[in-house]
Design an enzyme around this catalytic site. Structure first.
Site, short mmCIF file in Angstrom:
data_model
loop_
_atom_site.label_atom_id
_atom_site.label_comp_id
_atom_site.label_asym_id
_atom_site.label_seq_id
_atom_site.Cartn_x
_atom_site.Cartn_y
_atom_site.Cartn_z
N HIS A 17 45.55 54.18 37.04
CA HIS A 17 46.65 53.50 37.77
C HIS A 17 45.88 52.99 39.09
CE1 HIS A 17 49.40 56.58 36.06
NE2 HIS A 17 49.81 55.36 35.99
N LYS A 41 61.86 60.20 32.18
CA LYS A 41 60.85 61.22 31.35
C LYS A 41 60.50 62.38 32.24
CE LYS A 41 56.97 57.59 30.58
NZ LYS A 41 55.36 56.78 30.91
N ARG A 90 47.10 48.06 28.54
CA ARG A 90 45.55 49.51 28.18
C ARG A 90 45.70 48.85 26.49
NH1 ARG A 90 48.73 55.10 29.36
NH2 ARG A 90 50.34 53.52 29.05
N SER A 128 48.35 59.49 31.82
CA SER A 128 48.61 60.39 32.28
C SER A 128 48.67 62.07 31.43
CB SER A 128 50.25 60.45 33.38
OG SER A 128 49.74 59.02 34.57
P1 ADP Z 1 55.94 53.87 33.01
O1 ADP Z 1 56.57 55.32 33.09
O2 ADP Z 1 56.49 53.48 34.15
O3 ADP Z 1 55.48 53.75 31.82
P2 ADP Z 1 53.22 55.13 33.91
O4 ADP Z 1 53.10 55.68 35.51
O5 ADP Z 1 53.15 55.64 33.04
O6 ADP Z 1 54.84 54.52 34.43
O7 ADP Z 1 52.60 53.60 33.58
C1 ADP Z 1 52.71 52.95 34.76
C2 ADP Z 1 51.97 51.33 34.46
O8 ADP Z 1 50.20 51.98 34.49
C3 ADP Z 1 52.32 50.76 33.50
O9 ADP Z 1 52.45 49.53 33.21
C4 ADP Z 1 50.68 51.38 32.61
O10 ADP Z 1 50.64 50.51 30.90
C5 ADP Z 1 50.33 51.14 33.25
N1 ADP Z 1 48.70 52.01 33.41
C6 ADP Z 1 48.63 53.58 32.89
N2 ADP Z 1 47.74 54.12 32.76
C7 ADP Z 1 46.67 52.94 32.72
C8 ADP Z 1 45.30 52.88 32.22
N3 ADP Z 1 44.49 53.45 32.10
N4 ADP Z 1 45.09 51.74 33.07
C9 ADP Z 1 45.67 50.56 32.86
N5 ADP Z 1 47.03 50.79 33.11
C10 ADP Z 1 47.46 51.75 33.42
#
Ligand code: ADP
Length: 161
Positions: A17, A41, A90, A128
């Site tokens: 992130h 979630k 990803r 996460s």
């Molecule tokens: P959500 O519940 O909206 O998916 P997340 O916190 O899981 O929230 O992810 C927020 C954004 O960050 C999403 O677009 C996700 O694809 C991106 N993201 C999460 N982990 C990574 C990573 N390792 N590299 C790039 N983007 C990521």
């Protein structure tokens, strides 16, 4: 002065992130990291904890602000007067959902663009969920999350010495 909103659950924020946040600041003057109150979630960290952690780990980044939002993302984006939504990609598995969301948001607000950043290779496997899974079993998540998050995870899972 283009402004972007980077929405997500951030439960907790990972180095993947942070990499997206940092790269977004090279294109946008202001990047608002928007923590979803009701992402659907079940979260390990409360909204307040996720906000506090994000504020701490982004405190040195210029033009980065952390806020929470609830309800329809596009309404929040419009209210903020932002120009774009930032998301990270990803793998192919992210694509279908992300495309659907981007198309739906475009349908509701034609002037708001969704901008995708491809993950940096070293974080392509990072989520996460995987971080929580490893930390809950006492595994080491060094290098995958900021050390502040590592500490918070240890506190949550009671692995503090
Ligand atoms: P959500 O519940 O909206 O998916 P997340 O916190 O899981 O929230 O992810 C927020 C954004 O960050 C999403 O677009 C996700 O694809 C991106 N993201 C999460 N982990 C990574 C990573 N390792 N590299 C790039 N983007 C990521």
């Amino acid at each position: 002065m283009p402004t972007a909103i980077y929405p997500g659950t951030f439960d907790p924020v990972t180095n993947g992130h942070l990499d997206i946040i940092q790269r977004a600041t090279s294109i946008f003057d202001t990047v608002v990291v928007a923590v979803a109150e009701d992402s659907g979630k079940d979260t390990l960290f409360s909204l307040e904890e996720r906000l506090e952690i994000l504020r701490e780990v982004t405190s040195s980044l210029k033009g980065v602000y952390v806020e929470s939002f609830s309800g329809l993302l596009i309404k929040y984006v419009k209210k903020k007067g932002a120009d774009a939504i930032v998301r990270g990609l990803r793998a192919v598995s992210d694509f279908e959902y992300e495309m659907q969301m981007a198309m739906m948001n475009k349908k509701m607000a034609e002037d708001i663009e969704t901008v995708f950043f491809f993950t940096s290779t070293e974080y392509s496997f990072l989520s996460s969920s995987v971080v929580k899974q490893v930390a809950s079993l006492g595994g080491c998540v060094k290098g995958l999350v900021p050390s502040y998050v590592e500490k918070k995870l240890k506190e949550k899972y009671n692995f503090l010495k």
